[in-house]
Design a protein around this motif. Sequence first.
Motif, short mmCIF file in Angstrom:
data_model
loop_
_atom_site.label_atom_id
_atom_site.label_comp_id
_atom_site.label_asym_id
_atom_site.label_seq_id
_atom_site.Cartn_x
_atom_site.Cartn_y
_atom_site.Cartn_z
N ALA A 1 -20.76 8.67 13.03
CA ALA A 1 -21.17 8.43 14.62
C ALA A 1 -22.62 7.75 14.45
N ALA A 2 -23.50 8.01 13.45
CA ALA A 2 -24.74 7.15 13.62
C ALA A 2 -24.69 5.68 13.49
N CYS A 3 -23.70 5.70 12.27
CA CYS A 3 -23.60 4.21 11.76
C CYS A 3 -23.00 3.28 12.52
N LEU A 4 -21.95 4.00 13.38
CA LEU A 4 -20.95 3.00 14.50
C LEU A 4 -21.66 2.92 15.54
N THR A 5 -22.83 3.68 16.03
CA THR A 5 -23.35 3.40 17.34
C THR A 5 -24.69 2.73 16.96
N GLY A 6 -25.44 3.05 15.98
CA GLY A 6 -26.79 2.33 15.77
C GLY A 6 -26.98 1.73 14.41
N GLY A 7 -26.24 1.81 13.62
CA GLY A 7 -26.49 1.32 12.32
C GLY A 7 -26.63 -0.15 11.92
N SER A 8 -27.32 -0.63 10.98
CA SER A 8 -27.88 -1.76 10.55
C SER A 8 -26.68 -2.62 9.92
N PHE A 9 -26.64 -3.95 10.29
CA PHE A 9 -25.60 -4.85 9.58
C PHE A 9 -26.00 -5.90 8.32
N ASP A 10 -27.12 -5.30 7.90
CA ASP A 10 -27.78 -5.99 6.61
C ASP A 10 -26.82 -6.00 5.68
N GLU A 11 -26.82 -6.97 4.61
CA GLU A 11 -26.21 -6.92 3.45
C GLU A 11 -26.10 -5.32 2.74
N ASP B 1 -9.87 -3.91 17.35
CA ASP B 1 -9.92 -4.51 18.62
C ASP B 1 -9.90 -5.89 18.23
N MET B 2 -8.53 -6.62 18.51
CA MET B 2 -8.01 -8.11 18.45
C MET B 2 -8.77 -8.81 19.31
N ASN B 3 -9.12 -8.48 20.53
CA ASN B 3 -9.83 -9.15 21.54
C ASN B 3 -11.35 -9.83 20.95
N TYR B 4 -11.95 -9.23 20.21
CA TYR B 4 -13.22 -9.89 19.65
C TYR B 4 -13.08 -11.00 18.75
N MET B 5 -11.62 -10.92 18.38
CA MET B 5 -11.57 -12.17 17.09
C MET B 5 -11.64 -13.51 17.68
N ASP B 6 -11.04 -13.87 18.80
CA ASP B 6 -11.01 -14.94 19.51
C ASP B 6 -12.38 -15.54 19.74
N ALA B 7 -13.03 -14.71 20.22
CA ALA B 7 -14.66 -15.20 20.34
C ALA B 7 -15.35 -15.58 18.82
N GLU C 1 -21.20 -9.48 18.15
CA GLU C 1 -22.58 -10.37 18.68
C GLU C 1 -23.20 -10.48 17.43
N PHE C 2 -23.38 -9.59 16.40
CA PHE C 2 -24.34 -9.87 15.14
C PHE C 2 -23.61 -11.11 14.30
N LEU C 3 -22.14 -11.06 14.17
CA LEU C 3 -21.39 -12.22 13.40
C LEU C 3 -21.57 -13.57 14.02
N ARG C 4 -21.84 -13.65 15.36
CA ARG C 4 -21.67 -14.91 16.04
C ARG C 4 -23.15 -15.46 15.61
N ASN C 5 -24.32 -14.50 15.76
CA ASN C 5 -25.49 -15.02 15.62
C ASN C 5 -25.47 -15.36 14.27
N TYR C 6 -24.99 -14.70 13.08
CA TYR C 6 -25.04 -14.93 11.83
C TYR C 6 -24.45 -16.41 11.43
N ASN D 1 -15.35 0.45 20.68
CA ASN D 1 -15.85 -0.43 21.58
C ASN D 1 -17.16 -0.89 21.45
N THR D 2 -18.04 0.42 21.10
CA THR D 2 -19.47 0.06 20.97
C THR D 2 -19.73 -0.72 19.62
N PHE D 3 -18.95 -0.17 18.39
CA PHE D 3 -19.20 -0.87 17.37
C PHE D 3 -18.57 -2.30 17.08
N ALA D 4 -17.55 -2.49 17.58
CA ALA D 4 -16.90 -3.85 17.84
C ALA D 4 -17.82 -4.90 18.65
N LYS D 5 -18.33 -4.59 19.73
CA LYS D 5 -19.23 -5.19 20.30
C LYS D 5 -20.57 -5.52 19.53
N ARG D 6 -21.21 -4.82 18.91
CA ARG D 6 -22.30 -4.85 18.16
C ARG D 6 -22.05 -5.73 16.88
#
Length: 874
Positions: A327-337, A444-450, A392-397, A384-389
């Motif tokens: 739960a902690a990883c999905l809601t606020g974990g880091s996406f560093d390598e 969630d396939m909806n995030y893949m198009d963006a 957003e991270f991958l677009r910026n990356y 939804n929380t995890f997919a949105k985070r």
Amino acid sequence: MAKSSADDEELRRACEAAIEGTKQNVLMSIRVAKSHGIWGKGAKLGRGQMAKPRVLAISTKAKAQRTKAFLRVLKYSNGGVLEHAKLYKLKHLSKVEVVTNDPSGCTFMLGFDNLRSQSVAPPQWTMRNVDDRNRLLLCILNVCKDVLGHLPKIVGIDVVEMALWAKENTPNMPKQQVDLQDGPVKDAVVESDMKVTVERELVSQAEEEDMEALLGTYVMGISEAEAFSERLKRELQALEAANVHVILENEPLVDEVLQGLEIATNCVEDMDEWLGIFNVKLRHMREDIESIETRNNKLEMHSVNNKSLVDELDKLLERLCIPSKYAACLTGGSFDESHMHQNIEACEWLTKALQSLEVPNIDRSYANMRSVKEKRAELDRLKNTFAKRASEFLRNYFASLVDFMISDKSYFSQRGQLKRPDHADLRFKCRTYARLLQHLKNLDMNYMDALRKAYCSSLNLLLRREAREFANELRTSTKATRNPTSWLEGPIGPNHSVNNADTSTVAEAYGKMLTIFIPLLVDESSFFAHFMCFEGLANGNKTEHDDDLGIADIDGNNIKDVKNPSDLEALNESLHDLLDGIQEDFYAVVDWAYKIDPLRCISMHGITERYISGQKADAAGYVRILLDDLENRISLQFSRFVDEACHQIERNERNLRQAGVLSYIPRFATLATRMEQYIQGQSRDLVDQAYAKLVTIMFVTLDKVAQADSKYEDIVLLENYAAFQNSLYDLANVVPTLAKFYHQASESYEQACTRFISTIIYTQFERLFQFARRIEDLMYTIAPEEIPYQMGVSKVDLQKVVKSSLSGVDKSISTMYKKLQKNLASEELLPSLWEKCKKEFLDKYDSFAQLVAKIYPGKTIPSVSEMRDLLASM
């Protein structure tokens, strides 16, 4: 009875004389009448169907291993002498049929299986009487059996009757015996031989005796029918009396059997009563046992159900529990390598948790429980929380990676240094998040198009920058002398060395552009298709530590086909966004190469075709579109060059009268030679189309230039067509398209030569050959002997024409040569044209000499041989 013609020795000797030299021996000869009938119909009287006398002869010819038998048909000549008419081989005799239309039975047909036309009725042979017919047919059958070993089919003749006839007439019939070993034919009238032969062929002696015995018994039975009937009645009565007696003797035995059967019946009835009693007792016992088993089963079922319900509730509670670390990883974990392993593990748990709460992974009754619905809603919020985070991270990356590369000029080509694009580090960094993208697609396939649009937009900037810098430096660093586009106009001088500059570096530069960027674009398309999850990954053999894209080689070209039509359409749209705009830099290289040397379009076309053929099995559809567009642009530029060359040719027709060879004829040979040197791959069609267009315009323009002055029209044509053939002789031997135009020029050259030579000849000898033409016209309406008496073609007129035309003929011929020499600008054509001129003049003079000899006999003119000698001496 009249003597049969088969016994006529003179007739046999006449037959032997008719076939003398064939080494055949006559066994039998007999006179017959030949007629023709129609199959299935009676014969009709007519000239063609009248009976004709013939002689049939049976002959044999001895060979080393076998004897051949023949049926010969002989007819009487006008002098009454027998002569051979037709020959049949008895080995082809398939049927002997007596004609039913003849009541006497003396007419028969012989059917052969090797006749070419079976639709034509065979001839009918009519004998004087039945004896002659039987005698001939028996001879044929005996020869077929002894010599050939088989008998033909016999229709309309009773075999028994023929056997009886043969038996009665044996003393009167000579026997023809064929010696198969030694070959010679021996004639002898031996009664026993004839009898044995006939009976062996038709009915044997034993069969005849059995038939006579049977017929005798049959006759005897008919005469004593009543006595035989009485005897049968007496025997029947005796048999019935004996049967009754036997039955009466066996009565005690029957009584004993009946008594035993009655005792056995009583025993069976007692046993049936005992079995009924036992059956009732067993049924009562079975009912008691079933009652006991039912009670036990219900108790066991309650126990099992209670245990299963406890287990199911434990499993459900386990599904509904959300571990705190996930739960902690999905809601606020880091996406560093360094944290990607925890993120992937949390994603896998979340995916399994969501699947476990879906039917059919969970019972439908559980799915409708309020606690399950609440827990599913909580998992959806986590997803939804995890997919949105993550999105957003991958677009910026992606944007940051590309911005970093673009800001560093060392990634691109610089002045004096071509830089091959290297995306290995970029792909390595992206590969870290490949598994995360796979889980995002599942969650969630909806995030893949963006995400796909963001990746394409960022990488498109990098690819276009790399292509632009590479193309600019490629053109700057390539040194090549520009060749003019005006190949087919202007004067040709001894110091003229146009179009000899080496421009191979231009094609090499274009090839280098494709060599560097086409594989790069293919790899980028392949990487994008895998990285952005356009095909399902094989998860069966993956471990929890796998972080690649699920394929063996991310840089390889072996991409699985995207089978879903909607995914394929989305992939093509994304590839368009990824690579769109890069084609402009390729177009710039093509246009730059065209300006330096338009003929290099041929080399570039071949290079492009090779790349197209190599990309057919690839999934990078946009790369194939790019190559097709490049090929079309190269073809368009080359077409511009060909059109300009055609305009250069057409400008010749607007000039004043031109003598000699037109300038574009030898220039085209030079151009074609250079074009053949540039052909690579499958560019043959491109060049052949250019040849067809250019040569067609050349020939049309040549005709227009020649028509400007009718006096010199044929001279211009023959000189230019000759120059065309001379200049393209070597190329026409290896290029089929040029060979076709070479032959066309050859035909046009011959026609122009013929017209020009005729003009030269008629200029000097017009009166002579017009006189010959006037005679030829008169021969259509007037007899040859009357022509010398016509006005204008009399003998006196002939003498005047000959005197005026042939006196001093050597000077006239010399004048022809001088005119030929004066009009020709190409001296190398003079010898061949002069030989054609002499041959044409000699042919015309030969025709004139033949007319004079036919119309004016006795008139002498110089002979053809004298004229030939005169021409040979000049």
